[in-house]
Design a protein around this motif. Sequence first.
Motif, mmCIF file in Angstrom:
data_model
loop_
_atom_site.group_PDB
_atom_site.id
_atom_site.type_symbol
_atom_site.label_atom_id
_atom_site.label_comp_id
_atom_site.label_asym_id
_atom_site.label_seq_id
_atom_site.Cartn_x
_atom_site.Cartn_y
_atom_site.Cartn_z
ATOM 1 N N UNK A 1 0.825 -1.205 0.000
ATOM 2 C CA UNK A 1 0.000 0.000 0.000
ATOM 3 C C UNK A 1 0.860 1.257 0.000
ATOM 4 N N UNK A 2 1.935 1.241 0.759
ATOM 5 C CA UNK A 2 2.828 2.403 0.837
ATOM 6 C C UNK A 2 3.459 2.717 -0.511
ATOM 7 N N UNK A 3 3.735 1.674 -1.284
ATOM 8 C CA UNK A 3 4.370 1.864 -2.595
ATOM 9 C C UNK A 3 3.351 2.235 -3.671
ATOM 10 N N UNK A 4 2.186 1.573 -3.674
ATOM 11 C CA UNK A 4 1.285 1.671 -4.827
ATOM 12 C C UNK A 4 0.130 2.665 -4.688
ATOM 13 N N UNK B 1 -5.945 -1.882 -10.349
ATOM 14 C CA UNK B 1 -4.930 -2.918 -10.157
ATOM 15 C C UNK B 1 -4.030 -2.597 -8.968
ATOM 16 N N UNK B 2 -3.738 -1.321 -8.780
ATOM 17 C CA UNK B 2 -2.951 -0.925 -7.618
ATOM 18 C C UNK B 2 -3.725 -1.175 -6.327
ATOM 19 N N UNK B 3 -5.019 -0.947 -6.374
ATOM 20 C CA UNK B 3 -5.847 -1.196 -5.192
ATOM 21 C C UNK B 3 -5.905 -2.690 -4.893
ATOM 22 N N UNK B 4 -6.196 -3.506 -5.905
ATOM 23 C CA UNK B 4 -6.270 -4.949 -5.706
ATOM 24 C C UNK B 4 -4.932 -5.509 -5.240
ATOM 25 N N UNK C 1 -7.783 -11.566 2.231
ATOM 26 C CA UNK C 1 -7.899 -10.178 1.790
ATOM 27 C C UNK C 1 -8.686 -10.023 0.494
ATOM 28 N N UNK C 2 -8.639 -11.022 -0.404
ATOM 29 C CA UNK C 2 -9.403 -10.916 -1.655
ATOM 30 C C UNK C 2 -10.900 -10.889 -1.358
ATOM 31 N N UNK C 3 -11.333 -11.677 -0.384
ATOM 32 C CA UNK C 3 -12.736 -11.650 0.020
ATOM 33 C C UNK C 3 -13.105 -10.262 0.550
ATOM 34 N N UNK C 4 -12.230 -9.676 1.351
ATOM 35 C CA UNK C 4 -12.484 -8.320 1.847
ATOM 36 C C UNK C 4 -12.542 -7.316 0.707
ATOM 37 N N UNK C 5 -11.653 -7.474 -0.281
ATOM 38 C CA UNK C 5 -11.672 -6.573 -1.437
ATOM 39 C C UNK C 5 -13.040 -6.606 -2.117
ATOM 40 N N UNK C 6 -13.613 -7.791 -2.212
ATOM 41 C CA UNK C 6 -14.926 -7.917 -2.847
ATOM 42 C C UNK C 6 -16.034 -7.281 -2.003
ATOM 43 N N UNK C 7 -15.859 -7.293 -0.688
ATOM 44 C CA UNK C 7 -16.920 -6.833 0.206
ATOM 45 C C UNK C 7 -16.857 -5.348 0.542
ATOM 46 N N UNK C 8 -15.659 -4.783 0.636
ATOM 47 C CA UNK C 8 -15.522 -3.405 1.101
ATOM 48 C C UNK C 8 -15.920 -2.401 0.021
ATOM 49 N N UNK C 9 -16.591 -1.308 0.408
ATOM 50 C CA UNK C 9 -17.045 -0.310 -0.568
ATOM 51 C C UNK C 9 -15.961 0.722 -0.899
ATOM 52 N N UNK C 10 -14.867 0.278 -1.486
ATOM 53 C CA UNK C 10 -13.781 1.181 -1.848
ATOM 54 C C UNK C 10 -14.029 1.811 -3.221
ATOM 55 N N UNK C 11 -13.643 3.066 -3.346
ATOM 56 C CA UNK C 11 -13.766 3.742 -4.641
ATOM 57 C C UNK C 11 -12.775 3.143 -5.636
ATOM 58 N N UNK C 12 -13.170 3.063 -6.889
ATOM 59 C CA UNK C 12 -12.272 2.704 -7.994
ATOM 60 C C UNK C 12 -11.662 1.319 -7.846
ATOM 61 N N UNK C 13 -12.279 0.426 -7.073
ATOM 62 C CA UNK C 13 -11.584 -0.825 -6.769
ATOM 63 C C UNK C 13 -11.639 -1.841 -7.900
ATOM 64 N N UNK C 14 -12.595 -1.794 -8.790
ATOM 65 C CA UNK C 14 -12.676 -2.778 -9.858
ATOM 66 C C UNK C 14 -13.082 -4.146 -9.328
ATOM 67 N N UNK C 15 -12.863 -5.190 -10.160
ATOM 68 C CA UNK C 15 -13.250 -6.534 -9.726
ATOM 69 C C UNK C 15 -12.124 -7.182 -8.923
ATOM 70 N N UNK C 16 -12.442 -8.331 -8.331
ATOM 71 C CA UNK C 16 -11.505 -9.011 -7.435
ATOM 72 C C UNK C 16 -10.735 -10.130 -8.121
ATOM 73 N N UNK C 17 -10.879 -10.259 -9.430
ATOM 74 C CA UNK C 17 -10.131 -11.238 -10.224
ATOM 75 C C UNK C 17 -10.314 -12.647 -9.683
ATOM 76 N N UNK C 18 -11.577 -13.062 -9.541
ATOM 77 C CA UNK C 18 -11.862 -14.372 -8.970
ATOM 78 C C UNK C 18 -11.415 -15.512 -9.876
ATOM 79 N N UNK D 1 -2.815 -11.092 -4.834
ATOM 80 C CA UNK D 1 -1.849 -11.159 -5.916
ATOM 81 C C UNK D 1 -2.529 -11.105 -7.277
ATOM 82 N N UNK D 2 -1.744 -10.724 -8.279
ATOM 83 C CA UNK D 2 -2.221 -10.583 -9.650
ATOM 84 C C UNK D 2 -1.142 -11.126 -10.573
#
Length: 243
Positions: free
Chosen positions: A28-31, A120-123, A200-217, A128-129
Amino acid sequence: MDYSLTVRLIAEFMGTAIMVALGNGSVANVDLKGTKGNGSDWMLIAVGYGAGVMIPAMIIGGISGNHINPAFTIGLAVAGMFPWAEVLPYILVQFAGAMFGQLWVVAAYKPHYDLTTNPQHILGTFSTISATKSQLNGFINEFIGSFILFFGALGITKAPFFSDNLGTAHMALGFLVATLVASFGGPTGPALNPARDLGPRILHALLPLRHKGDSDWGYAWVPVVAPTLAAITAILLYKTVFL
């Protein structure tokens, strides 16, 4: 000293939470936009994840064994080095700890998540991607990295060199992880750990973050299956040859 299962589960929960918080916190600090470390190089992430594994190992290694990784727990059980009756409880608290640690990252970096428009930076701060969008390459990369991790972890903690000083062995684990991230981090991240990725991927799908895109399931199975198979293979090989 023998610790109860309850105490060991608490240790695994906290250890996994700290590992994810420190590791994904460095990503997060980098991206993420506007952070003090935005745009730093990959080595900051390697150090973050290396220390993210080393510090829990130093804290809880003598309590729970510092699995903090479902693949390691399963691999040890398959090899007869960990009781099957404790596998599910360990895995459940590892996933819960990973999600809790990720919540720390989101809480600390929330303004920067709001500023970041690249999904992608958020995910990438959650899971991982594959850099080339290749599940095959992702699987190969995760398997190789995980095999080295688990073979190395078992070798370090069981080696005669460290037999009288497991604290030093746990420090060595941190350097092993940092080197793996530096050497094999390019293609996928890497995960090396189902809980570190899927929780964390499950949280990414659940949290209402701006600009987050999909979770690449579609890719999510790779960092679960590859590390688990690698753990079973590496631990069985080490046990067969050296123990």
